[in-house]
Write a protein that holds these residues in place. Structure first.
Motif, PDB file in Angstrom:
ATOM      1  N   LEU A 209     109.299  28.631  77.832  1.00  0.00           N
ATOM      2  CA  LEU A 209     110.336  28.663  78.939  1.00  0.00           C
ATOM      3  C   LEU A 209     110.624  29.753  79.352  1.00  0.00           C
ATOM      4  O   LEU A 209     110.789  30.028  80.877  1.00  0.00           O
ATOM      5  N   VAL A 210     110.764  30.949  78.780  1.00  0.00           N
ATOM      6  CA  VAL A 210     110.778  32.317  79.458  1.00  0.00           C
ATOM      7  C   VAL A 210     109.761  32.648  80.289  1.00  0.00           C
ATOM      8  O   VAL A 210     109.791  33.229  81.204  1.00  0.00           O
ATOM      9  N   ARG A 211     108.627  32.067  80.050  1.00  0.00           N
ATOM     10  CA  ARG A 211     107.213  32.726  80.786  1.00  0.00           C
ATOM     11  C   ARG A 211     107.534  31.954  82.112  1.00  0.00           C
ATOM     12  O   ARG A 211     107.144  32.581  83.163  1.00  0.00           O
ATOM     13  N   ILE A 212     107.878  30.488  81.995  1.00  0.00           N
ATOM     14  CA  ILE A 212     108.313  29.978  83.227  1.00  0.00           C
ATOM     15  C   ILE A 212     109.030  30.372  84.110  1.00  0.00           C
ATOM     16  O   ILE A 212     109.217  30.561  85.254  1.00  0.00           O
ATOM     17  N   LYS A 213     110.439  30.908  83.307  1.00  0.00           N
ATOM     18  CA  LYS A 213     111.449  31.467  84.314  1.00  0.00           C
ATOM     19  C   LYS A 213     110.913  32.845  84.954  1.00  0.00           C
ATOM     20  O   LYS A 213     111.385  33.031  86.059  1.00  0.00           O
ATOM     21  N   LYS A 214     110.240  33.580  84.182  1.00  0.00           N
ATOM     22  CA  LYS A 214     109.781  34.689  84.708  1.00  0.00           C
ATOM     23  C   LYS A 214     108.822  34.520  85.897  1.00  0.00           C
ATOM     24  O   LYS A 214     108.734  35.396  86.749  1.00  0.00           O
ATOM     25  N   SER A 215     108.130  33.342  85.721  1.00  0.00           N
ATOM     26  CA  SER A 215     107.305  33.319  86.893  1.00  0.00           C
ATOM     27  C   SER A 215     108.083  32.783  88.327  1.00  0.00           C
ATOM     28  O   SER A 215     107.154  32.978  89.219  1.00  0.00           O
ATOM     29  N   LEU A 216     109.095  32.432  88.310  1.00  0.00           N
ATOM     30  CA  LEU A 216     109.846  32.035  89.409  1.00  0.00           C
ATOM     31  C   LEU A 216     110.418  33.317  90.075  1.00  0.00           C
ATOM     32  O   LEU A 216     110.967  34.219  89.241  1.00  0.00           O
ATOM     33  N   PRO A 217     110.740  33.358  91.495  1.00  0.00           N
ATOM     34  CA  PRO A 217     111.397  34.403  91.853  1.00  0.00           C
ATOM     35  C   PRO A 217     112.805  34.633  91.505  1.00  0.00           C
ATOM     36  O   PRO A 217     113.608  33.558  90.976  1.00  0.00           O
ATOM     37  N   ALA A 218     113.450  35.796  91.421  1.00  0.00           N
ATOM     38  CA  ALA A 218     115.048  36.163  91.010  1.00  0.00           C
ATOM     39  C   ALA A 218     115.696  35.279  92.059  1.00  0.00           C
ATOM     40  O   ALA A 218     115.409  35.186  93.014  1.00  0.00           O
ATOM     41  N   GLY A 219     116.739  34.774  91.282  1.00  0.00           N
ATOM     42  CA  GLY A 219     117.746  33.997  92.200  1.00  0.00           C
ATOM     43  C   GLY A 219     117.107  32.371  92.235  1.00  0.00           C
ATOM     44  O   GLY A 219     117.699  31.841  93.103  1.00  0.00           O
ATOM     45  N   HIS A 220     116.169  31.851  91.537  1.00  0.00           N
ATOM     46  CA  HIS A 220     115.781  30.482  91.651  1.00  0.00           C
ATOM     47  C   HIS A 220     116.717  29.569  91.174  1.00  0.00           C
ATOM     48  O   HIS A 220     117.865  29.976  90.325  1.00  0.00           O
ATOM     49  N   SER A 221     116.691  28.363  91.581  1.00  0.00           N
ATOM     50  CA  SER A 221     117.836  27.406  91.206  1.00  0.00           C
ATOM     51  C   SER A 221     117.250  26.834  89.734  1.00  0.00           C
ATOM     52  O   SER A 221     116.136  26.899  89.529  1.00  0.00           O
ATOM     53  N   PHE A 222     118.182  26.274  89.082  1.00  0.00           N
ATOM     54  CA  PHE A 222     117.846  25.266  87.967  1.00  0.00           C
ATOM     55  C   PHE A 222     116.878  24.273  88.221  1.00  0.00           C
ATOM     56  O   PHE A 222     115.835  24.129  87.569  1.00  0.00           O
ATOM     57  N   GLU A 223     116.982  23.524  89.258  1.00  0.00           N
ATOM     58  CA  GLU A 223     115.948  22.553  89.898  1.00  0.00           C
ATOM     59  C   GLU A 223     114.733  23.115  90.009  1.00  0.00           C
ATOM     60  O   GLU A 223     113.793  22.553  89.775  1.00  0.00           O
ATOM     61  N   GLU A 224     114.475  24.280  90.732  1.00  0.00           N
ATOM     62  CA  GLU A 224     113.235  24.983  90.810  1.00  0.00           C
ATOM     63  C   GLU A 224     112.551  24.999  89.388  1.00  0.00           C
ATOM     64  O   GLU A 224     111.369  24.901  89.169  1.00  0.00           O
ATOM     65  N   PHE A 225     113.368  25.577  88.390  1.00  0.00           N
ATOM     66  CA  PHE A 225     112.731  25.776  87.071  1.00  0.00           C
ATOM     67  C   PHE A 225     112.407  24.447  86.386  1.00  0.00           C
ATOM     68  O   PHE A 225     111.410  24.623  85.951  1.00  0.00           O
ATOM     69  N   LYS A 226     113.173  23.657  86.599  1.00  0.00           N
ATOM     70  CA  LYS A 226     112.914  22.169  86.059  1.00  0.00           C
ATOM     71  C   LYS A 226     111.672  21.670  86.592  1.00  0.00           C
ATOM     72  O   LYS A 226     110.707  21.191  85.930  1.00  0.00           O
ATOM     73  N   GLU A 227     111.397  21.465  87.743  1.00  0.00           N
ATOM     74  CA  GLU A 227     110.213  21.107  88.465  1.00  0.00           C
ATOM     75  C   GLU A 227     108.889  22.042  88.135  1.00  0.00           C
ATOM     76  O   GLU A 227     107.881  21.234  87.726  1.00  0.00           O
ATOM     77  N   LYS A 228     109.076  23.353  87.758  1.00  0.00           N
ATOM     78  CA  LYS A 228     107.879  24.245  87.398  1.00  0.00           C
ATOM     79  C   LYS A 228     107.621  23.608  85.980  1.00  0.00           C
ATOM     80  O   LYS A 228     106.465  23.800  85.572  1.00  0.00           O
ATOM     81  N   LEU A 229     108.564  23.622  85.084  1.00  0.00           N
ATOM     82  CA  LEU A 229     108.489  23.205  83.696  1.00  0.00           C
ATOM     83  C   LEU A 229     107.628  21.931  83.817  1.00  0.00           C
ATOM     84  O   LEU A 229     106.645  21.852  82.952  1.00  0.00           O
ATOM     85  N   LYS A 230     107.973  21.081  84.726  1.00  0.00           N
ATOM     86  CA  LYS A 230     107.331  19.795  84.750  1.00  0.00           C
ATOM     87  C   LYS A 230     106.007  19.740  85.127  1.00  0.00           C
ATOM     88  O   LYS A 230     105.089  18.974  84.583  1.00  0.00           O
ATOM     89  N   LYS A 231     105.583  20.595  85.956  1.00  0.00           N
ATOM     90  CA  LYS A 231     104.301  20.882  86.444  1.00  0.00           C
ATOM     91  C   LYS A 231     103.296  21.488  85.532  1.00  0.00           C
ATOM     92  O   LYS A 231     102.311  21.374  85.336  1.00  0.00           O
ATOM     93  N   MET A 232     104.072  22.627  85.025  1.00  0.00           N
ATOM     94  CA  MET A 232     103.227  23.621  84.103  1.00  0.00           C
ATOM     95  C   MET A 232     103.128  23.047  82.633  1.00  0.00           C
ATOM     96  O   MET A 232     102.117  23.149  81.997  1.00  0.00           O
ATOM     97  N   ARG A 233     104.031  22.386  82.307  1.00  0.00           N
ATOM     98  CA  ARG A 233     103.952  21.963  80.735  1.00  0.00           C
ATOM     99  C   ARG A 233     104.573  20.625  80.593  1.00  0.00           C
ATOM    100  O   ARG A 233     105.770  20.573  80.020  1.00  0.00           O
ATOM    101  N   LEU A 234     104.325  19.604  81.257  1.00  0.00           N
ATOM    102  CA  LEU A 234     104.553  18.095  81.141  1.00  0.00           C
ATOM    103  C   LEU A 234     104.997  17.707  79.709  1.00  0.00           C
ATOM    104  O   LEU A 234     105.757  17.128  79.280  1.00  0.00           O
ATOM    105  N   ASP A 235     104.019  18.114  78.582  1.00  0.00           N
ATOM    106  CA  ASP A 235     104.139  17.841  77.423  1.00  0.00           C
ATOM    107  C   ASP A 235     105.699  18.198  76.827  1.00  0.00           C
ATOM    108  O   ASP A 235     106.089  17.418  76.011  1.00  0.00           O
TER     109      ASP A 235
END
Length: 144
Positions: A94-120
């Motif tokens: 989860l830290v890796r995914i959060k760090k891959s997003l730009p500063a100030g990203h939204s929770f929804e952007e984080f949630k979508e990236k998690l779903k795309k990168m680690r659906l499991d």
């Protein structure tokens, strides 16, 4: 078809059900496969159900496998619900995914990236947390 009628036959879609029962990206698909396989009393179907009982990350799937195995007359024990992380190293993921997003990203952007990168990971926690999943994930996201 009753369980007694299906004693020695494999379901016609056994291979497909076996794949579905082991699909890490969909706890719902695993649950549906367990429900279907539980109608067939054969060594192969029992083996798949026992694997789900002992190894699934989502407790609801484990419970379904347990109940199906009991209905088939198997001597099995329901595992206790896991405490702690369902998936080893989830915080690092989860830290890796959060760090891959730009500063100030939204929770929804984080949630979508998690779903795309680690659906499991997404799927396991969504299945385990149920209606509380978004609230839990947002709390974790805010704390990372």
């Amino acid at each position: 078809m009753s369980i007694d009628e299906a004693k020695n036959e494999l379901p016609p879609n056994y291979e497909e059900l076996k794949v579905s029962a082991n699909r890490t990206s969909s706890w719902r698909e695993r649950l549906n496969a367990v429900e279907e396989l539980g109608r067939w009393n054969t060594p192969k179907t029992i083996d798949v159900l026992k694997h789900r009982l002992n190894n699934d990350t989502v407790y609801q799937v484990q419970e379904a496998a347990y109940h199906k195995l009991k209905q088939l007359g198997e001597d099995v024990q329901l595992p206790s619900r896991k405490t702690g992380d369902l998936i080893k190293g989830v915080t690092k993921i989860l830290v890796r995914i959060k760090k891959s997003l730009p500063a100030g990203h939204s929770f929804e952007e984080f949630k979508e990236k998690l779903k795309k990168m680690r659906l499991d990971v997404y799927d396991a926690y969504e299945g385990e947390r149920g209606a509380d999943f978004d609230k839990w994930l947002e709390t974790v996201w805010a704390s990372l």
